[in-house]
Design a protein around this motif. Structure first.
Motif, PDB file in Angstrom:
ATOM      1  N   VAL A  61      41.753  52.938  40.112  1.00  0.00           N
ATOM      2  CA  VAL A  61      40.638  52.168  40.676  1.00  0.00           C
ATOM      3  C   VAL A  61      40.830  50.682  40.375  1.00  0.00           C
ATOM      4  O   VAL A  61      40.674  49.821  41.243  1.00  0.00           O
ATOM      5  CB  VAL A  61      39.293  52.659  40.102  1.00  0.00           C
ATOM      6  N   LEU A  62      41.178  50.375  39.118  1.00  0.00           N
ATOM      7  CA  LEU A  62      41.389  48.980  38.727  1.00  0.00           C
ATOM      8  C   LEU A  62      42.561  48.359  39.484  1.00  0.00           C
ATOM      9  O   LEU A  62      42.496  47.203  39.907  1.00  0.00           O
ATOM     10  CB  LEU A  62      41.654  48.897  37.218  1.00  0.00           C
ATOM     11  N   ILE A  63      43.625  49.136  39.678  1.00  0.00           N
ATOM     12  CA  ILE A  63      44.784  48.627  40.420  1.00  0.00           C
ATOM     13  C   ILE A  63      44.402  48.328  41.865  1.00  0.00           C
ATOM     14  O   ILE A  63      44.759  47.294  42.426  1.00  0.00           O
ATOM     15  CB  ILE A  63      45.949  49.642  40.370  1.00  0.00           C
ATOM     16  N   GLY A  64      43.645  49.246  42.489  1.00  0.00           N
ATOM     17  CA  GLY A  64      43.227  49.045  43.875  1.00  0.00           C
ATOM     18  C   GLY A  64      42.313  47.851  44.039  1.00  0.00           C
ATOM     19  O   GLY A  64      42.508  47.019  44.939  1.00  0.00           O
ATOM     20  N   VAL A  65      41.304  47.742  43.148  1.00  0.00           N
ATOM     21  CA  VAL A  65      40.369  46.614  43.210  1.00  0.00           C
ATOM     22  C   VAL A  65      41.103  45.301  42.950  1.00  0.00           C
ATOM     23  O   VAL A  65      40.889  44.303  43.646  1.00  0.00           O
ATOM     24  CB  VAL A  65      39.232  46.805  42.174  1.00  0.00           C
ATOM     25  N   GLY A  66      41.974  45.299  41.952  1.00  0.00           N
ATOM     26  CA  GLY A  66      42.723  44.088  41.622  1.00  0.00           C
ATOM     27  C   GLY A  66      43.593  43.618  42.770  1.00  0.00           C
ATOM     28  O   GLY A  66      43.610  42.428  43.109  1.00  0.00           O
ATOM     29  N   ALA A  67      44.302  44.565  43.403  1.00  0.00           N
ATOM     30  CA  ALA A  67      45.166  44.209  44.536  1.00  0.00           C
ATOM     31  C   ALA A  67      44.338  43.651  45.688  1.00  0.00           C
ATOM     32  O   ALA A  67      44.730  42.673  46.337  1.00  0.00           O
ATOM     33  CB  ALA A  67      45.958  45.439  44.999  1.00  0.00           C
ATOM     34  N   GLY A  68      43.176  44.267  45.940  1.00  0.00           N
ATOM     35  CA  GLY A  68      42.305  43.793  47.011  1.00  0.00           C
ATOM     36  C   GLY A  68      41.805  42.383  46.761  1.00  0.00           C
ATOM     37  O   GLY A  68      41.792  41.542  47.679  1.00  0.00           O
ATOM     38  N   LEU A  69      41.420  42.085  45.520  1.00  0.00           N
ATOM     39  CA  LEU A  69      40.919  40.757  45.188  1.00  0.00           C
ATOM     40  C   LEU A  69      42.028  39.700  45.282  1.00  0.00           C
ATOM     41  O   LEU A  69      41.776  38.567  45.700  1.00  0.00           O
ATOM     42  CB  LEU A  69      40.320  40.755  43.779  1.00  0.00           C
ATOM     43  N   VAL A  70      43.239  40.082  44.902  1.00  0.00           N
ATOM     44  CA  VAL A  70      44.374  39.148  45.009  1.00  0.00           C
ATOM     45  C   VAL A  70      44.609  38.775  46.472  1.00  0.00           C
ATOM     46  O   VAL A  70      44.793  37.597  46.813  1.00  0.00           O
ATOM     47  CB  VAL A  70      45.654  39.778  44.405  1.00  0.00           C
ATOM     48  N   VAL A  71      44.565  39.768  47.356  1.00  0.00           N
ATOM     49  CA  VAL A  71      44.769  39.522  48.795  1.00  0.00           C
ATOM     50  C   VAL A  71      43.645  38.653  49.351  1.00  0.00           C
ATOM     51  O   VAL A  71      43.885  37.719  50.127  1.00  0.00           O
ATOM     52  CB  VAL A  71      44.839  40.857  49.562  1.00  0.00           C
ATOM     53  N   ILE A  72      42.419  38.944  48.932  1.00  0.00           N
ATOM     54  CA  ILE A  72      41.265  38.166  49.418  1.00  0.00           C
ATOM     55  C   ILE A  72      41.369  36.712  48.981  1.00  0.00           C
ATOM     56  O   ILE A  72      41.122  35.788  49.762  1.00  0.00           O
ATOM     57  CB  ILE A  72      39.951  38.787  48.897  1.00  0.00           C
ATOM     58  N   GLY A  73      41.718  36.495  47.717  1.00  0.00           N
ATOM     59  CA  GLY A  73      41.860  35.132  47.214  1.00  0.00           C
ATOM     60  C   GLY A  73      42.917  34.358  47.986  1.00  0.00           C
ATOM     61  O   GLY A  73      42.718  33.201  48.349  1.00  0.00           O
ATOM     62  N   PHE A  74      44.035  35.009  48.267  1.00  0.00           N
ATOM     63  CA  PHE A  74      45.111  34.372  49.024  1.00  0.00           C
ATOM     64  C   PHE A  74      44.664  34.068  50.451  1.00  0.00           C
ATOM     65  O   PHE A  74      44.909  32.980  50.988  1.00  0.00           O
ATOM     66  CB  PHE A  74      46.330  35.295  49.044  1.00  0.00           C
ATOM     67  N   LEU A  75      43.969  35.022  51.082  1.00  0.00           N
ATOM     68  CA  LEU A  75      43.496  34.848  52.456  1.00  0.00           C
ATOM     69  C   LEU A  75      42.506  33.693  52.559  1.00  0.00           C
ATOM     70  O   LEU A  75      42.553  32.885  53.497  1.00  0.00           O
ATOM     71  CB  LEU A  75      42.839  36.146  52.947  1.00  0.00           C
ATOM     72  N   GLY A  76      41.604  33.604  51.580  1.00  0.00           N
ATOM     73  CA  GLY A  76      40.611  32.529  51.590  1.00  0.00           C
ATOM     74  C   GLY A  76      41.249  31.159  51.454  1.00  0.00           C
ATOM     75  O   GLY A  76      40.858  30.203  52.137  1.00  0.00           O
ATOM     76  N   CYS A  77      42.250  31.044  50.581  1.00  0.00           N
ATOM     77  CA  CYS A  77      42.949  29.761  50.407  1.00  0.00           C
ATOM     78  C   CYS A  77      43.690  29.357  51.682  1.00  0.00           C
ATOM     79  O   CYS A  77      43.646  28.198  52.098  1.00  0.00           O
ATOM     80  CB  CYS A  77      43.931  29.858  49.242  1.00  0.00           C
ATOM     81  N   CYS A  78      44.352  30.318  52.320  1.00  0.00           N
ATOM     82  CA  CYS A  78      45.082  30.035  53.564  1.00  0.00           C
ATOM     83  C   CYS A  78      44.125  29.607  54.676  1.00  0.00           C
ATOM     84  O   CYS A  78      44.406  28.688  55.448  1.00  0.00           O
ATOM     85  CB  CYS A  78      45.868  31.267  54.011  1.00  0.00           C
ATOM     86  N   GLY A  79      42.983  30.288  54.749  1.00  0.00           N
ATOM     87  CA  GLY A  79      41.997  29.952  55.768  1.00  0.00           C
ATOM     88  C   GLY A  79      41.453  28.552  55.593  1.00  0.00           C
ATOM     89  O   GLY A  79      41.220  27.826  56.568  1.00  0.00           O
ATOM     90  N   ALA A  80      41.271  28.140  54.331  1.00  0.00           N
ATOM     91  CA  ALA A  80      40.760  26.795  54.057  1.00  0.00           C
ATOM     92  C   ALA A  80      41.785  25.736  54.408  1.00  0.00           C
ATOM     93  O   ALA A  80      41.446  24.681  54.967  1.00  0.00           O
ATOM     94  CB  ALA A  80      40.368  26.691  52.579  1.00  0.00           C
ATOM     95  N   VAL A  81      43.061  25.986  54.091  1.00  0.00           N
ATOM     96  CA  VAL A  81      44.119  25.014  54.374  1.00  0.00           C
ATOM     97  C   VAL A  81      44.294  24.816  55.871  1.00  0.00           C
ATOM     98  O   VAL A  81      44.342  23.698  56.386  1.00  0.00           O
ATOM     99  CB  VAL A  81      45.454  25.458  53.734  1.00  0.00           C
ATOM    100  N   LYS A  82      44.381  25.928  56.602  1.00  0.00           N
ATOM    101  CA  LYS A  82      44.641  25.870  58.036  1.00  0.00           C
ATOM    102  C   LYS A  82      43.375  25.651  58.863  1.00  0.00           C
ATOM    103  O   LYS A  82      43.455  25.388  60.058  1.00  0.00           O
ATOM    104  CB  LYS A  82      45.329  27.162  58.488  1.00  0.00           C
ATOM    105  N   GLU A  83      42.215  25.818  58.171  1.00  0.00           N
ATOM    106  CA  GLU A  83      40.921  25.729  58.847  1.00  0.00           C
ATOM    107  C   GLU A  83      40.908  26.658  60.067  1.00  0.00           C
ATOM    108  O   GLU A  83      40.439  26.297  61.144  1.00  0.00           O
ATOM    109  CB  GLU A  83      40.612  24.285  59.253  1.00  0.00           C
ATOM    110  N   SER A  84      41.424  27.849  59.861  1.00  0.00           N
ATOM    111  CA  SER A  84      41.472  28.864  60.918  1.00  0.00           C
ATOM    112  C   SER A  84      40.149  29.623  60.958  1.00  0.00           C
ATOM    113  O   SER A  84      39.759  30.258  59.968  1.00  0.00           O
ATOM    114  CB  SER A  84      42.629  29.832  60.659  1.00  0.00           C
TER     115      SER A  84
END
Length: 245
Positions: A61-84
């Motif tokens: 459960v911790l591995i799944g939640v952790g992986a999901g949060l890592v992906v979300i954090g990366f996606l949010g940063c990319c969205g802010a940079v590209k303003e997509s």
């Protein structure tokens, strides 16, 4: 322009926090999985339909939640940079869904307060039965219990009597060394174990779950606050990107 730059910086900060929290959950899950001396290892191989599997597989459960949060954090940063707008909206929806799930999970935990204690009580007979029939015969079970008892200074599920008439007890005429308050390497004699006051691993496991539950609760509250802030900022950036389009 200045406002937009500030929002981007805040988006980076919030998503950086989410990313680090996810990395922490991921690391903890991996540690629990590979740590053969973990107290949770005592529950492996126990078949019970009352939610025990959720405790045994908490690492997944911790591995799944952790992986999901890592992906979300990366996606949010990319969205802010590209303003997509597409990435920002996707980020908002995913975080919103996760936030709702977290709230639902918190409600369930509060509603079933003491669930872990009930589960551990329910499997007591099966665990003690396995110790009395397999400890000293099953190499894997013997190794896990010996390692854990030595590490956490505990003896049996409840106490030393869990090993009475076990293959180890019959073969050696004694008890595991961890059941003695004296420094004993492998075998603790009956006279020694009776005068020792070593707590059972049941109590140690309860303490382990309670202590980590507080840590998880604190991390969850911090993540929830970051998620709310990140959703607000992502929607503001989404609207600004729409006006430019």
């Amino acid at each position: 322009m200045c406002c937009s730059g500030f929002l981007k910086v805040m988006m980076f900060i919030f998503n950086g926090g989410i990313f680090l929290a996810g990395a922490g959950c991921l690391a903890m899950g991996i540690w629990l999985k590979v740590d053969s001396g973990s107290l949770l290892g005592l529950l492996e191989g126990i078949e019970d339909g009352d939610g025990l599997d959720q405790l045994v597989h908490v690492a997944y459960v911790l591995i799944g939640v952790g992986a999901g949060l890592v992906v979300i954090g990366f996606l949010g940063c990319c969205g802010a940079v590209k303003e997509s707008r597409c990435m920002l909206l996707t980020f908002f929806i995913i975080v919103l869904v996760i936030f709702i799930v977290e709230v639902a999970g918190a409600v369930v935990l509060f509603a079933f307060d003491g669930l872990a204690d009930k589960i551990l009580n329910n499997v007591e007979n099966e665990v003690r039965s396995k110790l009395q029939t397999e400890f000293g015969r099953d190499e894997s079970l013997t190794s896990v219990w010996t390692s854990t008892m030595d590490r956490f200074k505990c003896c049996g599920y409840r106490n030393y009597t869990d090993f009475t008439d076990s293959p180890f007890n019959i073969g050696t005429g004694g008890y595991p060394g961890a059941c003695c308050s004296e420094n004993v390497e492998a075998i603790c004699r009956t006279s020694q174990v009776e005068s020792s006051d070593i707590p059972g691993c049941f109590e140690k496991l309860k303490e382990f779950l309670e202590e980590n539950a507080l840590i998880v609760a604190g991390v969850a509250l911090g993540i929830a606050a970051l998620e709310i802030a990140a959703m607000v900022v992502s929607m503001i950036l989404y609207k600004k990107a729409g006006k430019r389009d």
